[in-house]
Write a protein that holds these residues in place. Structure first.
Motif, PDB file in Angstrom:
ATOM      1  N   LEU A  81       0.822  -1.202   0.000  1.00 17.94           N
ATOM      2  CA  LEU A  81       0.000   0.000   0.000  1.00 17.94           C
ATOM      3  C   LEU A  81       0.860   1.259   0.000  1.00 17.94           C
ATOM      4  CD1 LEU A  81      -2.815  -0.881   2.579  1.00 17.94           C
ATOM      5  CD2 LEU A  81      -3.147  -0.329   0.166  1.00 17.94           C
TER       6      LEU A  81
ATOM      7  N   TRP B  65       1.532   4.512  -2.807  1.00 19.08           N
ATOM      8  CA  TRP B  65       1.211   5.916  -2.518  1.00 19.08           C
ATOM      9  C   TRP B  65       2.376   6.866  -2.806  1.00 19.08           C
ATOM     10  CZ3 TRP B  65      -0.977   4.439   2.944  1.00 19.08           C
ATOM     11  CH2 TRP B  65      -2.246   3.880   2.790  1.00 19.08           C
TER      12      TRP B  65
ATOM     13  N   THR C 121      -5.842   3.431   7.523  1.00 19.96           N
ATOM     14  CA  THR C 121      -5.704   2.107   6.923  1.00 19.96           C
ATOM     15  C   THR C 121      -6.491   1.080   7.722  1.00 19.96           C
ATOM     16  OG1 THR C 121      -3.463   2.683   6.218  1.00 19.96           O
ATOM     17  CG2 THR C 121      -4.065   0.360   6.143  1.00 19.96           C
TER      18      THR C 121
ATOM     19  N   ARG D 121      -4.572   9.519   2.275  1.00 20.93           N
ATOM     20  CA  ARG D 121      -4.333   8.152   1.818  1.00 20.93           C
ATOM     21  C   ARG D 121      -5.224   7.239   2.668  1.00 20.93           C
ATOM     22  NH1 ARG D 121      -2.553  10.819  -1.683  1.00 20.93           N
ATOM     23  NH2 ARG D 121      -0.385  10.982  -2.395  1.00 20.93           N
TER      24      ARG D 121
ATOM     25  N   THR E 215      -7.482   3.494   3.070  1.00 14.46           N
ATOM     26  CA  THR E 215      -7.691   2.110   2.635  1.00 14.46           C
ATOM     27  C   THR E 215      -8.708   1.429   3.542  1.00 14.46           C
ATOM     28  OG1 THR E 215      -5.442   1.900   1.793  1.00 14.46           O
ATOM     29  CG2 THR E 215      -6.618  -0.140   2.237  1.00 14.46           C
TER      30      THR E 215
ATOM     31  N   ARG F 289     -17.418   1.553  -0.566  1.00 13.48           N
ATOM     32  CA  ARG F 289     -16.473   2.472  -1.212  1.00 13.48           C
ATOM     33  C   ARG F 289     -17.232   3.661  -1.797  1.00 13.48           C
ATOM     34  NH1 ARG F 289     -14.783   3.287  -6.483  1.00 13.48           N
ATOM     35  NH2 ARG F 289     -16.188   1.628  -7.133  1.00 13.48           N
TER      36      ARG F 289
ATOM     37  N   SER G  26      -9.198   5.983  -7.111  1.00  6.39           N
ATOM     38  CA  SER G  26      -9.691   4.883  -6.284  1.00  6.39           C
ATOM     39  C   SER G  26      -9.320   3.594  -6.991  1.00  6.39           C
ATOM     40  CB  SER G  26     -11.201   4.977  -6.099  1.00  6.39           C
ATOM     41  OG  SER G  26     -11.689   3.861  -5.374  1.00  6.39           O
TER      42      SER G  26
ATOM     43  N   VAL H 289      -7.438  -3.157  -4.088  1.00  2.29           N
ATOM     44  CA  VAL H 289      -6.265  -3.596  -3.325  1.00  2.29           C
ATOM     45  C   VAL H 289      -6.342  -5.105  -3.132  1.00  2.29           C
ATOM     46  CG1 VAL H 289      -5.102  -3.498  -1.085  1.00  2.29           C
ATOM     47  CG2 VAL H 289      -5.972  -1.400  -2.131  1.00  2.29           C
TER      48      VAL H 289
ATOM     49  N   GLY I 131      -9.908  -5.187  -0.934  1.00  5.00           N
ATOM     50  CA  GLY I 131      -9.814  -3.867  -0.370  1.00  5.00           C
ATOM     51  C   GLY I 131      -9.829  -2.818  -1.464  1.00  5.00           C
ATOM     52  N   TYR I 132      -9.819  -1.563  -1.057  1.00  3.01           N
ATOM     53  CA  TYR I 132      -9.669  -0.473  -2.016  1.00  3.01           C
ATOM     54  C   TYR I 132      -8.866   0.634  -1.352  1.00  3.01           C
ATOM     55  CZ  TYR I 132     -13.343   1.985   0.601  1.00  3.01           C
ATOM     56  OH  TYR I 132     -14.069   2.612   1.587  1.00  3.01           O
ATOM     57  N   THR I 133      -8.229   1.427  -2.167  1.00 10.65           N
ATOM     58  CA  THR I 133      -7.507   2.586  -1.656  1.00 10.65           C
ATOM     59  C   THR I 133      -7.987   3.820  -2.398  1.00 10.65           C
ATOM     60  OG1 THR I 133      -5.323   3.557  -1.240  1.00 10.65           O
ATOM     61  CG2 THR I 133      -5.561   2.254  -3.237  1.00 10.65           C
TER      62      THR I 133
END
Length: 284
Positions: free
Chosen positions: A37, A41, A131, A158, A160, A201, A218, A221, A278-280
């Motif tokens: 992650l 970034w 996170t 940032r 997640t 999300r 977006s 992850v 997941g998503y970031t």
């Protein structure tokens, strides 16, 4: 620091965590996830980072490695140092602080950034990081207010979290476990689990502008190998076995959750349940 450099550091970072004394393989998996992650970034050496919901410091250690000896990570959590098992937050923080990354980290437990006494000058931080901690918030309103509070302090966000939308059938058990916990909290029976306010999300992307942030990207992850599906399934089954927690629920809600738990038992494996993806999100 690029992706391969941080991932190469993951074993040594994981070994420096107090939780590695209890579950070294689990700690390494969690650290590798966070290293990937942070690498994505592009947090530059010398950066200043405000980390919200730092917990035992899984992400803190990776961030401290990324910012290097001239950078700084202020790691904040509302929980007390005595919170957590089998390792307390304070115990884990003490291990990190005593190690080579210690001079780069400022742990602040028992700290709520919504408290007016907590303040930083404008643009103190290059990044604010959350996170896998946003589902701990007691409400979406509290999360929105928190994101708005830190907006003047940091240039970049940032973020997640787990993605509520399953990508494969074998992620449905994790989803159901999350929803059982979230519905229990929403109905007024409160506990101290990891899941209190699960949200999608899409809901986050709608909320960010309300807090003054503009989303830049977006991305999905990969969570392959993470153990959180097993953990949340176990937490949900324990919750639904608690007469005290169930007694606080209205009967229709209790009956609905009991039926959902029947389905969870049918779907879940004894171990090795696949975690949700997941998503970031990055924002400015």
């Amino acid at each position: 620091m690029n992706h391969s450099d941080l991932l190469a550091k993951a074993p040594s970072l994981a070994a420096g965590m107090a939780a590695a004394d209890h579950s070294p393989d689990t700690q390494l998996t969690q650290t590798r996830h966070r290293a990937a992650l942070v690498a994505s970034w592009h947090i530059a050496p010398g950066s200043t980072v405000l980390e919200l919901g730092c917990g035992q410091g899984d992400m803190t250690a990776v961030l401290a490695e990324a910012v290097g000896p001239t950078g700084r990570v202020v790691a904040v959590d509302v929980a007390a140092p005595s919170y957590g098992a089998p390792v307390m937050l304070g115990e884990s923080a003490a291990r990190l602080t005593a190690g080579p990354l210690g001079p780069r980290i400022d742990f602040r437990f028992g700290t709520d950034v919504l408290d007016p006494s907590v303040d930083f000058p404008e643009s103190t931080f290059d990044h604010v990081v959350l996170t896998h901690c946003s589902w701990y918030f007691t409400s979406l309103g509290q999360l929105r207010d928190t994101l708005a509070r830190v907006r003047p302090w940091a240039r970049q966000l940032r973020f997640t979290e787990w993605d509520l939308t399953p990508a494969t059938d074998d992620q449905f058990a994790h989803l159901l476990a999350v929803l059982i916990q979230g519905q229990t909290e929403a109905a007024g029976s409160h506990g101290d689990g990891n899941v209190r306010t699960p949200f999608s999300r899409e809901h986050l992307l709608r909320l960010l502008p309300e807090a003054g942030w503009t989303a830049d990207s977006s991305e999905p992850v990969d969570t392959e190998g993470l153990q959180d599906g097993d953990w949340e399934i176990a937490a949900s089954l324990e919750l639904m076995g608690s007469d005290e927690r169930l007694a606080a629920l209205p009967q229709p809600v209790r009956q609905l959750l009991q039926s959902q738990t029947d389905v969870l038992r049918a779907l879940a494996k004894p171990h090795g349940n696949r975690a949700l993806a997941g998503y970031t999100v990055t924002a400015h």
